[in-house]
Design a protein around this motif. Structure first.
Motif, mmCIF file in Angstrom:
data_model
loop_
_atom_site.group_PDB
_atom_site.id
_atom_site.type_symbol
_atom_site.label_atom_id
_atom_site.label_comp_id
_atom_site.label_asym_id
_atom_site.label_seq_id
_atom_site.Cartn_x
_atom_site.Cartn_y
_atom_site.Cartn_z
ATOM 1 N N HIS A 143 0.846 -1.191 0.000
ATOM 2 C CA HIS A 143 0.000 0.000 0.000
ATOM 3 C C HIS A 143 0.879 1.237 0.000
ATOM 4 O O HIS A 143 1.719 1.412 0.880
ATOM 5 C CB HIS A 143 -0.914 -0.012 1.236
ATOM 6 C CG HIS A 143 -1.827 1.168 1.309
ATOM 7 N ND1 HIS A 143 -1.818 2.059 2.353
ATOM 8 C CD2 HIS A 143 -2.781 1.607 0.444
ATOM 9 C CE1 HIS A 143 -2.722 2.996 2.146
ATOM 10 N NE2 HIS A 143 -3.328 2.740 0.996
ATOM 11 N N THR A 144 0.682 2.113 -1.006
ATOM 12 C CA THR A 144 1.480 3.338 -1.111
ATOM 13 C C THR A 144 0.753 4.564 -0.588
ATOM 14 O O THR A 144 1.379 5.590 -0.336
ATOM 15 C CB THR A 144 1.855 3.619 -2.577
ATOM 16 O OG1 THR A 144 0.666 4.031 -3.289
ATOM 17 C CG2 THR A 144 2.457 2.401 -3.243
ATOM 18 N N ASN B 143 -3.827 -2.656 -0.984
ATOM 19 C CA ASN B 143 -2.584 -2.518 -1.731
ATOM 20 C C ASN B 143 -2.840 -1.835 -3.064
ATOM 21 O O ASN B 143 -3.893 -2.044 -3.694
ATOM 22 C CB ASN B 143 -1.950 -3.887 -1.978
ATOM 23 C CG ASN B 143 -1.394 -4.508 -0.718
ATOM 24 O OD1 ASN B 143 -1.290 -3.839 0.314
ATOM 25 N ND2 ASN B 143 -1.024 -5.773 -0.778
ATOM 26 N N ASP B 144 -1.900 -1.032 -3.520
ATOM 27 C CA ASP B 144 -2.076 -0.326 -4.789
ATOM 28 C C ASP B 144 -0.811 -0.297 -5.635
ATOM 29 O O ASP B 144 -0.753 0.420 -6.631
ATOM 30 C CB ASP B 144 -2.590 1.096 -4.548
ATOM 31 C CG ASP B 144 -1.793 1.850 -3.490
ATOM 32 O OD1 ASP B 144 -0.615 1.516 -3.298
ATOM 33 O OD2 ASP B 144 -2.357 2.757 -2.857
ATOM 34 N N LEU B 145 0.201 -1.080 -5.255
ATOM 35 C CA LEU B 145 1.408 -1.206 -6.074
ATOM 36 C C LEU B 145 1.887 -2.648 -5.994
ATOM 37 O O LEU B 145 2.006 -3.206 -4.898
ATOM 38 C CB LEU B 145 2.511 -0.270 -5.574
ATOM 39 C CG LEU B 145 3.814 -0.286 -6.395
ATOM 40 C CD1 LEU B 145 3.606 0.379 -7.760
ATOM 41 C CD2 LEU B 145 4.944 0.402 -5.640
ATOM 42 N N ASN C 115 0.396 -0.408 -10.867
ATOM 43 C CA ASN C 115 -0.260 0.357 -9.798
ATOM 44 C C ASN C 115 -1.752 0.471 -10.077
ATOM 45 O O ASN C 115 -2.194 0.397 -11.225
ATOM 46 C CB ASN C 115 0.350 1.752 -9.658
ATOM 47 C CG ASN C 115 -0.145 2.717 -10.729
ATOM 48 O OD1 ASN C 115 0.398 2.732 -11.829
ATOM 49 N ND2 ASN C 115 -1.144 3.507 -10.409
ATOM 50 N N SER C 116 -2.518 0.638 -9.030
ATOM 51 C CA SER C 116 -3.955 0.888 -9.153
ATOM 52 C C SER C 116 -4.293 2.176 -8.412
ATOM 53 O O SER C 116 -3.536 2.647 -7.571
ATOM 54 C CB SER C 116 -4.768 -0.281 -8.584
ATOM 55 O OG SER C 116 -4.446 -0.505 -7.226
ATOM 56 N N SER D 143 -0.930 0.558 -15.362
ATOM 57 C CA SER D 143 -1.612 1.420 -14.393
ATOM 58 C C SER D 143 -3.106 1.351 -14.634
ATOM 59 O O SER D 143 -3.563 1.247 -15.770
ATOM 60 C CB SER D 143 -1.149 2.873 -14.532
ATOM 61 O OG SER D 143 0.240 3.009 -14.327
ATOM 62 N N ILE E 203 4.599 6.780 -5.404
ATOM 63 C CA ILE E 203 4.933 5.594 -6.194
ATOM 64 C C ILE E 203 6.428 5.269 -6.141
ATOM 65 O O ILE E 203 6.814 4.116 -5.877
ATOM 66 C CB ILE E 203 4.494 5.790 -7.662
ATOM 67 C CG1 ILE E 203 2.958 5.871 -7.767
ATOM 68 C CG2 ILE E 203 5.033 4.654 -8.539
ATOM 69 C CD1 ILE E 203 2.235 4.597 -7.456
ATOM 70 N N SER F 63 7.916 3.788 -2.971
ATOM 71 C CA SER F 63 7.315 2.477 -2.711
ATOM 72 C C SER F 63 7.901 1.393 -3.607
ATOM 73 O O SER F 63 8.023 0.234 -3.203
ATOM 74 C CB SER F 63 5.794 2.543 -2.866
ATOM 75 O OG SER F 63 5.233 3.439 -1.929
ATOM 76 N N SER G 218 -3.159 -5.790 -5.115
ATOM 77 C CA SER G 218 -2.590 -4.501 -5.519
ATOM 78 C C SER G 218 -3.122 -3.992 -6.849
ATOM 79 O O SER G 218 -3.004 -2.797 -7.143
ATOM 80 C CB SER G 218 -1.063 -4.607 -5.591
ATOM 81 O OG SER G 218 -0.650 -5.359 -6.728
#
Length: 408
Positions: free
Chosen positions: A28-29, A36-38, A82-83, A120, A133, A136, A155
């Protein structure tokens, strides 16, 4: 383990890192409020690669970077994803940010830049929050554990309710060949590649051009046969990576077991496609439309997608309304060859139409069938021997709620 047929086995606890040579993780960034997003997928050695992209002519910067990477040698060793932010329609700054993500990932893992793909997904039109980003990326520590694969699966999600993954194994030339996939997608899904990611890993020995051949064939029968809302996004792709560590003889169409590899890929992609369709924004029901007796296979798929993509069919399923008129209407405007006097339609085991003539049936029985988690609609056109399937979901109140407040 679940044996699908005599040669292919589903590995219930298999993950993206089950095929030899792969690692993954996610974290998680802060780009998203939670989850989580990365994430990253890594291969021990440069993997052969095949890719299919969205057909939207407006394509986000990460797609351009990924295409640039693959064009160099047809190989990848890392995919950084990434999201929460799509980095789409962000101009020259978006391009610089996508290339910077590639550069930092390559530097962190000691790779040539052209061995890194970038993906992305999220809100369109916002600059990438690189202050979150980049630091991370430097914290990512991929490994080959089930837990790390699960971190990656999370993620890549946006409005998805749940993670989507699958894994199979088979034997080719006496060697165990594994294949696994992870996907995201729940809205802006329309046939011909839309707002979805699918990442497939395999340890099969196969060159990039042959992998591309197999992926194109399979995509037309799986990912290109799902639809949720008719929208096609700007970002999304299927990437298939082959580590070539299984030890089988190199796969080509002339290989005695080429068909087995293609079927392994088809099963993997079909699982992911159905999971995406089932997780449509606000969805409660997976709809599967099977068409037989079409003029050819292409037209069978065309009719199936027309029916499963109909907003009126979708709302009828949500309302448990046995309104077969909406189904035959969608058949009629599919632009396929049909004989208006020979159409059969069934919902589940209940036949509603025979040779285009209505049959008596119990409204209550069909209504109960339409309340199931999966609803199957069968159509026989009787004009040829073409068969095809498509998958989608019902259209609910929650779809409007989710998309009305997507940016808030």
């Amino acid at each position: 383990m679940l044996t699908i047929d005599k040669k292919i086995t589903k590995i219930e606890k298999g993950t993206l890192v089950t095929p030899s040579g792969f690692q993954a993780t996610g974290l998680h960034t802060g780009v998203k409020r939670k989850r989580n997003d990365l994430g990253i997928i890594m291969c021990d050695t440069p993997a052969n690669v095949a890719a299919v992209y969205t057909t939207n002519v407006i394509q986000a910067a990460p797609l351009q970077v990924t295409k640039d990477s693959i064009a160099k040698e047809g190989k990848l060793q890392a995919v950084i994803v990434n999201s929460g932010n799509a980095n789409a329609c962000t101009g020259k700054q978006g391009e610089r940010d996508a290339y910077e993500m590639r550069r930092v990932t390559a530097e962190q893992f000691l790779l040539p830049e052209n061995y890194v793909a970038v993906a992305s997904t999220g809100i369109i039109g916002l600059d990438m929050p690189m202050d979150k980003i980049i630091p991370s990326i430097k914290q990512l520590k991929p490994d080959a554990t089930e837990a790390s694969a699960a971190q990656f699966n999370e993620s890549i999600l946006t409005t998805d309710v749940y993670t989507k993954s699958t894994c199979y194994q088979t034997t080719i030339n006496g060697k165990t060949v594994s294949m696994a996939g992870s996907a995201k997608g729940s809205g802006m899904i329309n046939p011909n590649m839309a707002t979805m990611f699918s990442f497939v890993t395999t340890d099969a020995v196969i060159e990039s051009d042959m992998l591309q051949l197999a992926l194109k064939e399979v995509t037309d029968k799986t990912f290109n046969c799902i639809t949720i809302d008719g929208d096609t996004s700007t970002n999304d792709m299927v990437l298939t990576l082959a580590s070539e560590q299984a030890g089988n003889e190199t796969l080509t169409p002339e290989h005695d077991e080429w068909h087995l590899f293609v079927e392994l890929l088809r099963k993997t992609c079909e699982d992911l496609a159905k999971l995406i369709a089932r997780d449509g924004e606000g969805a409660t029901t997976l709809i599967e439309v099977e068409v037989n007796g079409a003029y050819n296979e292409s037209q069978a798929n065309q009719v199936a997608k027309s029916v499963v993509g109909s907003s009126l069919v979708k709302t009828a399923v949500f309302g448990a309304d046995a309104n077969w008129g909406r189904i035959i209407a969608a058949v009629g405007y599919s632009n396929a060859v049909i004989n208006v006097d020979t159409i059969d339609i069934a919902i589940g085991p209940v036949q509603l139409l025979k040779d285009s003539q209505p049959l008596a049936f119990s409204e209550d029985e069909v209504s109960e069938i339409l309340k199931n988690e999966t609803v199957k609609i069968a159509i026989d056109l009787k004009v040829g021997d073409g068969t095809g399937k498509a998958w989608g979901c019902d259209l609910t109140y929650d779809y409007v709620r989710i998309n009305a407040s997507y940016r808030s």
